[in-house]
Scaffold this motif. Structure first.
Motif, PDB file in Angstrom:
ATOM      1  N   ASP A  17       0.794  -1.224   0.000  1.00 40.85           N
ATOM      2  CA  ASP A  17       0.000   0.000   0.000  1.00 40.85           C
ATOM      3  C   ASP A  17       0.830   1.279   0.000  1.00 40.85           C
ATOM      4  O   ASP A  17       0.282   2.359  -0.155  1.00 40.85           O
ATOM      5  CB  ASP A  17      -0.967   0.021   1.191  1.00 40.85           C
ATOM      6  CG  ASP A  17      -2.139  -0.924   0.992  1.00 40.85           C
ATOM      7  OD1 ASP A  17      -2.214  -1.570  -0.071  1.00 40.85           O
ATOM      8  OD2 ASP A  17      -2.972  -1.025   1.905  1.00 40.85           O
ATOM      9  N   ASN A  18       2.137   1.168   0.163  1.00 44.31           N
ATOM     10  CA  ASN A  18       3.002   2.338   0.081  1.00 44.31           C
ATOM     11  C   ASN A  18       3.700   2.293  -1.274  1.00 44.31           C
ATOM     12  O   ASN A  18       4.474   1.380  -1.555  1.00 44.31           O
ATOM     13  CB  ASN A  18       4.021   2.333   1.223  1.00 44.31           C
ATOM     14  CG  ASN A  18       4.883   3.577   1.221  1.00 44.31           C
ATOM     15  OD1 ASN A  18       5.595   3.831   0.269  1.00 44.31           O
ATOM     16  ND2 ASN A  18       4.805   4.331   2.291  1.00 44.31           N
ATOM     17  N   ASP A  19       3.411   3.287  -2.108  1.00 41.23           N
ATOM     18  CA  ASP A  19       3.920   3.284  -3.482  1.00 41.23           C
ATOM     19  C   ASP A  19       5.420   3.516  -3.601  1.00 41.23           C
ATOM     20  O   ASP A  19       5.965   3.369  -4.695  1.00 41.23           O
ATOM     21  CB  ASP A  19       3.193   4.343  -4.319  1.00 41.23           C
ATOM     22  CG  ASP A  19       1.737   4.005  -4.551  1.00 41.23           C
ATOM     23  OD1 ASP A  19       1.373   2.812  -4.429  1.00 41.23           O
ATOM     24  OD2 ASP A  19       0.954   4.928  -4.850  1.00 41.23           O
ATOM     25  N   GLU A  20       6.079   3.886  -2.523  1.00 43.28           N
ATOM     26  CA  GLU A  20       7.514   4.152  -2.595  1.00 43.28           C
ATOM     27  C   GLU A  20       8.371   3.139  -1.849  1.00 43.28           C
ATOM     28  O   GLU A  20       9.448   2.792  -2.309  1.00 43.28           O
ATOM     29  CB  GLU A  20       7.805   5.557  -2.065  1.00 43.28           C
ATOM     30  CG  GLU A  20       7.234   6.644  -2.956  1.00 43.28           C
ATOM     31  CD  GLU A  20       7.585   8.027  -2.464  1.00 43.28           C
ATOM     32  OE1 GLU A  20       8.603   8.181  -1.766  1.00 43.28           O
ATOM     33  OE2 GLU A  20       6.827   8.960  -2.775  1.00 43.28           O
ATOM     34  N   ALA A  25       6.280  -2.242  -4.307  1.00 40.01           N
ATOM     35  CA  ALA A  25       6.847  -1.092  -5.027  1.00 40.01           C
ATOM     36  C   ALA A  25       8.262  -1.401  -5.502  1.00 40.01           C
ATOM     37  O   ALA A  25       8.657  -0.989  -6.594  1.00 40.01           O
ATOM     38  CB  ALA A  25       6.831   0.151  -4.144  1.00 40.01           C
ATOM     39  N   TRP A  28       7.990  -3.334  -8.747  1.00 40.20           N
ATOM     40  CA  TRP A  28       7.186  -2.753  -9.807  1.00 40.20           C
ATOM     41  C   TRP A  28       7.927  -2.815 -11.141  1.00 40.20           C
ATOM     42  O   TRP A  28       9.068  -2.361 -11.256  1.00 40.20           O
ATOM     43  CB  TRP A  28       6.825  -1.318  -9.457  1.00 40.20           C
ATOM     44  CG  TRP A  28       5.874  -0.670 -10.412  1.00 40.20           C
ATOM     45  CD1 TRP A  28       4.564  -0.997 -10.604  1.00 40.20           C
ATOM     46  CD2 TRP A  28       6.157   0.406 -11.293  1.00 40.20           C
ATOM     47  NE1 TRP A  28       4.011  -0.177 -11.548  1.00 40.20           N
ATOM     48  CE2 TRP A  28       4.972   0.702 -11.999  1.00 40.20           C
ATOM     49  CE3 TRP A  28       7.283   1.158 -11.554  1.00 40.20           C
ATOM     50  CZ2 TRP A  28       4.890   1.701 -12.940  1.00 40.20           C
ATOM     51  CZ3 TRP A  28       7.202   2.163 -12.499  1.00 40.20           C
ATOM     52  CH2 TRP A  28       6.017   2.415 -13.182  1.00 40.20           C
TER      53      TRP A  28
END
Length: 153
Positions: A17-20, A25, A28
């Protein structure tokens, strides 16, 4: 917010849930070439790290909560399969947390390692995701700087 709600939120953040900073992530748009690269033979590839994380989640949930362990071969080589196993193992971990009554979070669970309180176990698992997310990012950066093809994200 209860301790359980906080752990559920933190577990989700660490996983995806944390895109970074989350584990997902770090993965990705990873390619099979990136995922199989390593700086030398003594270092795990990103794909091997994914399998390791999946295996640990499944193994510890079996020990601590009696959840049947997923069949995970840490030596196999198939990125798509590894990513599927990672998703499945995360579901197992979240189900263990969701089914753990709030009062049981303050009690020990029978794991070989991290066998302290159940809450501590779940905290260790989310820290494990973040630790390995950093390793994967480092490998992808090293891959990019080694002249490897593709966008390392």
């Amino acid at each position: 917010m209860t301790a359980k709600q906080l752990l559920l939120k933190q577990t989700a953040e660490a996983f995806g849930d944390n895109d970074e900073m989350s584990l997902k992530a770090s993965l990705w748009k990873i390619t099979a070439t990136e995922a199989s690269w390593r700086p030398d033979e003594k270092v795990r590839t990103a794909e091997q790290i994914v399998r390791h994380v999946a295996w640990c989640k499944s193994w510890y949930c079996e020990q601590g909560f009696g959840t049947p362990m997923l069949a995970i071969d840490e030596r196999a080589s198939n990125l798509e399969q590894a990513m599927t196993l990672l998703e499945e193992s995360q579901r197992v971990l979240v189900q263990c947390l969701e089914s753990c009554p709030e009062e049981k979070l303050a009690q020990p669970i029978p794991t070989k390692f991290h066998g302290e309180l159940a809450a501590y176990f779940f905290w260790i698992m989310l820290m494990h995701d973040l630790y390995h997310a950093g390793q994967i990012r480092t490998r992808r950066t090293m891959f990019r700087h080694s002249g490897g093809p593709g966008d390392a994200g």
